[in-house]
Design an enzyme around this catalytic site. Structure first.
Site, PDB file in Angstrom:
ATOM      1  N   GLY A  20       0.783  -1.241   0.000  1.00 31.27           N
ATOM      2  CA  GLY A  20       0.000   0.000   0.000  1.00 31.27           C
ATOM      3  C   GLY A  20       0.809   1.282   0.000  1.00 31.27           C
ATOM      4  O   GLY A  20       0.289   2.342   0.349  1.00 31.27           O
ATOM      5  N   SER A  21       2.065   1.218  -0.434  1.00 28.33           N
ATOM      6  CA  SER A  21       2.864   2.456  -0.392  1.00 28.33           C
ATOM      7  C   SER A  21       2.362   3.480  -1.412  1.00 28.33           C
ATOM      8  O   SER A  21       2.434   4.686  -1.167  1.00 28.33           O
ATOM      9  CB  SER A  21       4.357   2.176  -0.581  1.00 28.33           C
ATOM     10  OG  SER A  21       4.641   1.773  -1.893  1.00 28.33           O
ATOM     11  N   ASN A  22       1.836   3.034  -2.542  1.00 31.73           N
ATOM     12  CA  ASN A  22       1.275   4.004  -3.500  1.00 31.73           C
ATOM     13  C   ASN A  22      -0.013   4.624  -2.972  1.00 31.73           C
ATOM     14  O   ASN A  22      -0.249   5.825  -3.163  1.00 31.73           O
ATOM     15  CB  ASN A  22       1.052   3.344  -4.860  1.00 31.73           C
ATOM     16  CG  ASN A  22       2.328   3.296  -5.679  1.00 31.73           C
ATOM     17  OD1 ASN A  22       2.801   4.328  -6.154  1.00 31.73           O
ATOM     18  ND2 ASN A  22       2.913   2.113  -5.805  1.00 31.73           N
ATOM     19  N   MET A  98      -3.795  -7.102  -7.354  1.00 25.42           N
ATOM     20  CA  MET A  98      -3.219  -8.217  -8.093  1.00 25.42           C
ATOM     21  C   MET A  98      -4.244  -9.093  -8.814  1.00 25.42           C
ATOM     22  O   MET A  98      -3.945 -10.233  -9.164  1.00 25.42           O
ATOM     23  CB  MET A  98      -2.358  -9.080  -7.145  1.00 25.42           C
ATOM     24  CG  MET A  98      -1.184  -8.332  -6.539  1.00 25.42           C
ATOM     25  SD  MET A  98      -0.122  -7.568  -7.775  1.00 25.42           S
ATOM     26  CE  MET A  98       0.731  -9.020  -8.396  1.00 25.42           C
ATOM     27  N   LEU A 101      -9.201  -7.387 -13.808  1.00 25.79           N
ATOM     28  CA  LEU A 101     -10.618  -7.030 -13.783  1.00 25.79           C
ATOM     29  C   LEU A 101     -11.220  -7.286 -15.163  1.00 25.79           C
ATOM     30  O   LEU A 101     -10.573  -7.047 -16.187  1.00 25.79           O
ATOM     31  CB  LEU A 101     -10.759  -5.558 -13.389  1.00 25.79           C
ATOM     32  CG  LEU A 101     -10.304  -5.273 -11.948  1.00 25.79           C
ATOM     33  CD1 LEU A 101     -10.063  -3.784 -11.741  1.00 25.79           C
ATOM     34  CD2 LEU A 101     -11.326  -5.803 -10.945  1.00 25.79           C
ATOM     35  N   HIS A 117       2.129   0.942 -12.976  1.00 29.10           N
ATOM     36  CA  HIS A 117       2.876  -0.266 -13.323  1.00 29.10           C
ATOM     37  C   HIS A 117       4.371   0.047 -13.264  1.00 29.10           C
ATOM     38  O   HIS A 117       4.798   1.097 -13.764  1.00 29.10           O
ATOM     39  CB  HIS A 117       2.470  -0.727 -14.732  1.00 29.10           C
ATOM     40  CG  HIS A 117       3.149  -1.987 -15.133  1.00 29.10           C
ATOM     41  ND1 HIS A 117       2.775  -3.222 -14.629  1.00 29.10           N
ATOM     42  CD2 HIS A 117       4.208  -2.212 -15.943  1.00 29.10           C
ATOM     43  CE1 HIS A 117       3.572  -4.142 -15.144  1.00 29.10           C
ATOM     44  NE2 HIS A 117       4.445  -3.561 -15.938  1.00 29.10           N
ATOM     45  N   ASP A 149      -7.778  -0.122 -19.553  1.00 25.28           N
ATOM     46  CA  ASP A 149      -8.723  -0.634 -20.541  1.00 25.28           C
ATOM     47  C   ASP A 149      -8.867  -2.133 -20.308  1.00 25.28           C
ATOM     48  O   ASP A 149      -8.409  -2.651 -19.284  1.00 25.28           O
ATOM     49  CB  ASP A 149      -8.298  -0.260 -21.974  1.00 25.28           C
ATOM     50  CG  ASP A 149      -6.987  -0.912 -22.374  1.00 25.28           C
ATOM     51  OD1 ASP A 149      -6.512  -1.819 -21.643  1.00 25.28           O
ATOM     52  OD2 ASP A 149      -6.442  -0.537 -23.427  1.00 25.28           O
TER      53      ASP A 149
HETATM   54  C1  GRF Z   1       3.975  -1.225  -7.267  1.00 23.76           C
HETATM   55  O1  GRF Z   1       5.267  -1.522  -7.726  1.00 23.76           O
HETATM   56  C2  GRF Z   1       3.037  -0.989  -8.412  1.00 23.76           C
HETATM   57  O2  GRF Z   1       3.659  -0.379  -9.513  1.00 23.76           O
HETATM   58  C3  GRF Z   1       2.605  -2.380  -8.776  1.00 23.76           C
HETATM   59  O3  GRF Z   1       2.473  -3.044  -7.545  1.00 23.76           O
HETATM   60  C4  GRF Z   1       3.327  -2.427  -6.578  1.00 23.76           C
HETATM   61  C5  GRF Z   1       2.467  -2.025  -5.428  1.00 23.76           C
HETATM   62  O4  GRF Z   1       3.229  -1.509  -4.357  1.00 23.76           O
HETATM   63  N1  GRF Z   1       1.401  -2.363  -9.566  1.00 23.76           N
HETATM   64  P1  GRF Z   1       2.517  -0.808  -3.135  1.00 23.76           P
HETATM   65  O5  GRF Z   1       1.531  -1.835  -2.571  1.00 23.76           O
HETATM   66  O6  GRF Z   1       1.814   0.405  -3.651  1.00 23.76           O
HETATM   67  O7  GRF Z   1       3.597  -0.487  -2.165  1.00 23.76           O
END
Ligand code: GRF
Length: 213
Positions: A20-22, A98, A101, A117, A149
């Site tokens: 969940g860092s993003n 992961m 969809l 990504h 998409d």
């Molecule tokens: C990130 O590298 C993102 O690009 C990919 O999955 C990872 C998720 O990392 N789709 P986080 O859970 O947001 O830390």
């Protein structure tokens, strides 16, 4: 405009499966005032995802919707759609979610679903993008934020950020370098989508000048 003259804040859902860092980078950008949005729902297919726990600690609405236990992908997605509708979600942000969809799910949020990504698409879509990049021997990689998409990591590109790839890199060293850029790219991409006028021309997301925020 809202009553105080500020632009209305877009209602985001974040879908995640792990760390969940993003998600946290998006929330931090919102708290800094850099993103005119509000995370109204965090959903994970993994009940134990650290990102879900972090969301709860922040006081955000956070729900686990595991695929296991559902009779079919359609049944699982239908629960997800109900949760999104109930929270009145306008934008769906995939952040390390992961599960693929279905096309019919994606069609419910046309041009309102975004993914990040960890490669410079169209290179290295799919799983283990950083390992693919190291294996291939590219000298530059990075991250891509794109509209979703019906394909895998194939939608129109909003923002990309590049990093060098060194001969000594392991996949995890490269992943860490890319991740630093992901945390900048995702808020930047959403900010542009929310704050600027844009259209899709062919495969291209074309932005007009930034509106006053
Ligand atoms: C990130 O590298 C993102 O690009 C990919 O999955 C990872 C998720 O990392 N789709 P986080 O859970 O947001 O830390």
């Amino acid at each position: 405009m809202s009553r105080d003259g500020a632009p209305p804040r877009a209602r985001l859902a974040v879908l995640l499966s792990g760390r969940g860092s993003n998600f946290l980078a998006l929330q931090a950008a919102i708290e800094r005032g850099d993103l005119p949005a509000r995370i109204v729902l965090v959903v994970s297919d993994q009940a134990e995802a650290p990102g879900l726990k972090a969301a709860r600690e922040l006081g955000l609405r956070a729900v686990a919707l595991p695929r296991r236990g559902e009779p079919s992908r359609e049944a699982h997605e239908s629960k997800l759609l109900s949760a999104l509708a109930e929270a009145d979600v306008e934008w769906v942000c995939l952040a390390g979610y992961m599960r693929l969809l279905s096309a019919s799910f994606v069609a419910r949020y046309p041009r309102r679903m975004v993914n990040i990504h960890p490669s410079l698409l169209p290179a290295f879509p799919g799983l283990h993008a950083q390992a693919q990049a190291v294996e291939h021997g590219v000298k530059v990689s990075g991250c891509t934020v794109h509209l979703v998409d019906a394909g895998v990591d194939s939608g129109p590109i909003i923002v990309q950020r590049a990093v060098p790839v060194y001969d000594s890199d392991s996949p995890s060293e490269l992943a860490n370098r890319i991740l630093q850029q992901e945390h900048k790219a995702y808020p930047e991409a959403l900010r542009r989508l929310l704050a600027q006028r844009w259209e899709i021309v062919g495969r291209r997301v074309v932005f007009a000048a930034e509106k006053n925020l």
